[in-house]
Design an enzyme around this catalytic site. Sequence first.
Site, PDB file in Angstrom:
ATOM      1  N   HIS A   1      -9.378  24.656 -11.919  1.00  0.00           N
ATOM      2  CA  HIS A   1      -8.446  23.910 -13.121  1.00  0.00           C
ATOM      3  C   HIS A   1      -7.381  24.379 -13.148  1.00  0.00           C
ATOM      4  CE1 HIS A   1     -12.834  22.997 -13.964  1.00  0.00           C
ATOM      5  NE2 HIS A   1     -12.280  22.124 -15.116  1.00  0.00           N
ATOM      6  N   GLY A   2      -6.787  25.579 -12.831  1.00  0.00           N
ATOM      7  CA  GLY A   2      -5.225  25.981 -13.232  1.00  0.00           C
ATOM      8  C   GLY A   2      -5.253  27.343 -12.618  1.00  0.00           C
TER       9      GLY A   2
END
Lengths: 77, 490
Positions: free
Chosen positions: B337-338
Amino acid sequence: MTSKLYEILSQVFDIDISLINDQSSPETIENWDSFHGLALIDALEMEFNIQFSISEITDVKTVADIKKHLKNHSIEI
Amino acid sequence: MLFNTLDFLIFLPIVLGIIAIFHYRKFQHIFLIFASLFFLYYTDNYLVTLLIFTILLHFYIGRAIFNANSLRRKKALFVVGLAGSLGLLGFFKYSDFSITQFNILGNIFDLGSEISLLNLALPIGISFYTFQSLSYIIDIYRGSLTPTKSLKEYALFVAFFPPLVAGPILRASHFLPQLKEKLEKSNGSERLKLFIIKNADLKFGISLMAIGFFKKMFFADNISPLVNNIFSNPIGMESFSIILGAIAFGVQIYCDFSGYSDIAIGAAAILGFKIPLNFNKPFFATSPSDYWTRWHISLSTWVRDYLYYPLVFKHRRSNIMVFSCLLASMLVMGLWHGASWNFIIWGGLHGIFLAVFTVLRKKYGKSTESFFKTKFGKIFSIVVTQYLIFFTFIAFRIQNFDHMWYAMQKYILLDFNTSQTIEIIKNNEFPILLLILFTILHYISYKKGNLPELISKLKLRYWILFLFCVVLPISLFYVGSAQEFIYFQF
């Protein structure tokens, strides 16, 4: 043999055997998640004395696919 | 290009119009590839070359793996394919994160000078198309997929614009046969038609897109101020305010992301492509495991098939190994996701919940089965699951560690104060009303099954009334500017 397979599916997924057919899939059987999926592999491997490969497991989308892979292991369904 | 902008509302009808006018299958196919590349180029400029590189790399590597005559060569080619695209993803997405961690360690051990950050722009959609393209070479390597001979077919599979920048993540085994069927259909009057826009598909696609816009522009964008109000600085907030913030953010991100997925699936449906659903009423999940069959399904099944199963397969009878593999898989999902610790914590929490649940189910599953089958047992399991799920949203939303830690403590150790929460509710009546409305609609959707399908089968006058009921609140409560979809940053 088909009835044996359905029996195993019925036990693993805890549903009535009459609800199972060749088109049954995780979309139609509520309990068919990754946990029960692995439990099903265990049950089938023990019952038929075979070993599935990763690609066979991830390829299974319906009960018909299980039959196809059992046939590849010379289990007549 | 954002779906919720005028640009897209001009782009889509032009694409559909050209497809509808020019019934030449080769032209339509190539036109769709270029329209998709333009769709990404419009926002990402020259970074579209990364998508083109990924397409070329995996197309040729895929064929080479398939044709390789030794296992060793297959493996070597597979590693090149993996390293090529994961290397790109790692370089653009995780370089600065890694450098920062390295500098922190350097400071701790007093190593002297720091490495300066690269400050690279994150290519839009890279996490999505990299995973989509990777599944293709993994399936070929495993022997469960025959590679396509056509670069154009593969290019459209990876670049197809509706799901390109934020999913759902497609599988070649699902998409390519649909494309082939269109390309090879050559009988009678449909001889030259490739992408025939059918009325039923058009109605279903528009219904789903309308629902997607409704979720994003009416719900998500209007709930967002309440979330910001609570989480921009949660220090000093009461427990109930934190819980309200967590619920509001959960609903916001669901409406934002599932709204995007609905628009993508709807646009693909108009073009005659079926893309599997990405969400299935996640707030009615009865266990952490059930939740991941309902939330971001295309990513969770990707992680299951290509990461979790290969890790756990040989050790699936060992509880410790099941626990470790689930945790490792979810940590990767968090990192996907990041490049930030809060996403890793979010993934770790989900990993722990999944692992504990799986081990408990193995041990006590049979003895507790009858209880969880009762109505009370089901409601109990939904409430407990959702309490845990909303807890994880705190980690997803708050990047500041002090703020996150404070909010998590307050979420668990209730202080039972209410005055501040009542004040927040009074000042945010509209977002609160939206949360209530969302709960009712989510419940109806849970009970009725496939709502878009039902809506698309309405008589024309009722269907137009439905569109009016959706468009009216969107335009009345439009927040004033196109808000970016949260998942664009991933």
